[in-house]
Design an enzyme around this catalytic site. Structure first.
Site, PDB file in Angstrom:
ATOM      1  N   CYS A  98      40.678  40.649  44.836  1.00 29.11           N
ATOM      2  CA  CYS A  98      39.653  40.166  43.902  1.00 29.11           C
ATOM      3  C   CYS A  98      40.163  38.952  43.141  1.00 29.11           C
ATOM      4  O   CYS A  98      39.432  37.976  42.939  1.00 29.11           O
ATOM      5  CB  CYS A  98      39.268  41.279  42.928  1.00 29.11           C
ATOM      6  SG  CYS A  98      37.996  40.801  41.727  1.00 29.11           S
ATOM      7  N   CYS A 194      37.504  47.962  40.040  1.00 27.39           N
ATOM      8  CA  CYS A 194      36.363  47.424  39.297  1.00 27.39           C
ATOM      9  C   CYS A 194      35.011  47.908  39.821  1.00 27.39           C
ATOM     10  O   CYS A 194      34.123  48.213  39.048  1.00 27.39           O
ATOM     11  CB  CYS A 194      36.423  45.903  39.284  1.00 27.39           C
ATOM     12  SG  CYS A 194      36.712  45.130  40.889  1.00 27.39           S
TER      13      CYS A 194
END
Length: 382
Positions: A98, A194
Site C-alpha cells: 500500500c 486497512c
C-alpha cells in the site's frame, strides 16, 4: 517555500504533519485517499468518519482538503496480491505494498499533476540526502518507527517525500494537536490491515478465499483436531487453534506437556496444519532465510556483509550476514529467529539507515526430511 500535498487520513499523525508544514510557511493542501469501497456501508468501515475528521482538521489548520478515490488502483496493485499470497499458503503484508504502490506512487503521481513540489505523510520515519543519495532512516521514536513498512520506496519517491514527525515522539504529537485545537488529538490509532478494519479477520477472508478443513497434527504425527482452512493460519499463531492438546499419562502439571501450542508448518499438498508445543520448539526457529521480490532504497544492493534485519515489524533488529543469491538475497543469523514467515518482509538496516529488503520466500530451520513434512516454508539451499 514549497507546495506540499499532505496525505490526511483523519488521524492525529497526518493532521499534525499538515499543521507543522503550514507553520513552516509551506503552501499546504490536504488529500484524503479512499482506497477501499467494497463494503464501506458496513459497521467495520471507518472511511466516512475518517473523512469527517480530516475535514475538521483541515478547517482548523486553515488548508484545503481534496478527496480522491484510489480504490481501483488499490484492488489491482495491493488486494489482488494479498489474495494470491494467502491462497498460496503465505502471509503477506499489504501495508508494505500500500505504501509503495498507493501512498507513494498513485498519490505521488496525483500530487505532481496538481503542481506539488513534494508530498508528506504522518509516518514515523526520516529522509535525508547523504553524499548525493536519498536515505530512509528510522524515526526518533523507536516505538513508533515505521521504516519497516516503507522499505520499498526508491530514490524518486524519497526525493519527493517529507516526514514531518520523524524527530517527534507520539506523546509530543498529541500535545501539539491538543494545543492547536485539533479534535482528533486523542483519536485511537488505526490497527490491523486497512481494508479489513476492525472486523474479524477470518470473517473477511471467508468472502474471498475458498477453504477446505483438514487435520491438525503435532510434531509426532498425532491428530489434535481439525483446521478450518490453511489460509486462515500464520506461523507462530497461538490463539484460535481450537485444540486442547495431548498429554502423556502421569505427566505432572508445570512440565512441558502443558505449554501452549503454536502453528509451525503448513502442508499444502496434504492440507495439514502442523503445530508444536512450546515457544522455543525447533520447528519455530530459523537461522537462515531467502528473500525475493527485492527492493533497495539506493537502487542497488548493498555490499554483502554484516548488517541487522527485521523479519517482522514488532521486533528488535537482529544481527545478520547478507549474501547475494540468485533471484534475491539470503540472510544468515547467528541467533535463531522465531517464526520467520514466508510472505512477510525481511528488511535490512545499517544502523538507523533502512537499506531496503525483500519478501521472505523460504526459511531454513529443522531439516524437512527430519520433520517428515513438505511445507510452504521450504528449506533454503546453500
Amino acid at each position: 517555500m514549497a507546495k506540499v500535498i499532505v496525505g490526511m487520513s483523519g488521524g492525529v499523525d497526518s493532521s499534525v504533519a499538515a499543521l507543522l508544514l503550514k507553520r513552516q510557511g509551506h503552501e499546504v493542501v490536504g488529500l484524503f485517499m479512499k482506497n477501499w469501497e467494497d463494503d464501506d456501508t458496513g459497521d467495520y468501515c471507518s472511511s466516512r468518519q475518517d473523512l469527517i475528521d480530516a475535514t475538521a482538521a483541515a478547517d482548523v489548520i486553515g488548508i484545503e482538503l481534496e478527496a480522491v478515490n484510489f480504490a481501483a488502483e488499490y484492488r489491482e496493485r495491493v488486494f489482488a496480491n494479498f489474495l494470491t499470497e494467502y491462497r498460496a499458503g503465505r502471509t503477506p503484508n499489504p501495508d508494505v505494498l500500500c505504501n509503495s504502490e498507493i501512498k507513494f506512487k498513485a498519490f505521488l503521481d496525483h500530487a505532481l499533476r496538481l503542481g506539488a513540489d513534494c508530498i508528506a505523510t504522518g509516518h514515523y520515519a526520516q529522509v535525508r540526502e547523504f553524499l548525493g543519495e536519498w536515505q530512509l532512516l528510522k524515526a526518533e521514536d523507536g516505538a513508533k518507527d515505521q521504516s519497516y513498512f516503507l522499505y520499498r520506496l526508491d530514490q524518486a519517491q524519497l526525493s519527493r517525500t517529507l516526514f514531518p514527525l520523524g524527530r517527534l515522539y507520539k506523546r509530543e504529537v498529541r500535545k501539539i494537536a491538543a494545543a492547536a485545537g485539533l479534535a482528533n488529538y486523542a483519536k485511537k490509532d488505526s490497527t490491523g490491515i486497512c481494508f479489513i478494519g476492525e472486523r474479524p479477520f477470518r470473517e473477511f477472508l471467508n468472502r474471498y478465499i475458498s477453504h477446505a478443513p483438514g487435520p491438525i497434527l503435532d510434531d509426532r504425527g498425532r491428530k489434535l483436531g481439525q483446521h478450518v482452512g490453511l489460509s486462515f493460519y500464520t506461523l507462530g499463531q497461538r490463539q484460535g487453534l481450537g485444540i486442547g492438546g495431548v498429554k502423556e499419562k502421569g505427566v505432572q502439571r508445570g512440565g512441558g506437556a502443558h505449554e501452549p501450542w503454536f502453528v509451525a508448518r503448513k502442508d499444502l499438498e496434504k492440507n495439514t496444519l502442523r503445530v508444536v508445543q512450546g515457544h522455543d520448539h525447533p520447528w519455530l526457529l530459523s537461522h537462515r532465510l531467502q528473500a525475493q521480490d527485492v527492493s533497495w532504497c539506493a537502487g542497488h544492493a548493498p555490499t554483502p556483509g554484516a548488517y541487522a534485519a527485521k523479519t517482522r515489524y514488532r521486533q528488535q533488529d537482529a544481527p545478520c550476514t547478507l549474501e547475494a543469491v540468485a533471484g534475491g538475497f539470503a540472510l544468515q543469523f547467528p541467533e535463531a529467529q522465531w517464526a520467520v514467515t514466508p510472505g512477510q518482509s525481511a528488511v535490512l538496516y545499517d544502523g538507523d539507515v533502512c537499506l531496503g529488503g525483500g519478501v521472505i520466500a523460504a526459511v531454513e530451520g529443522l531439516p524437512q526430511a527430519a520433520a517428515g513434512v513438505h511445507t510452504a516454508a521450504a528449506a533454503v539451499p546453500h
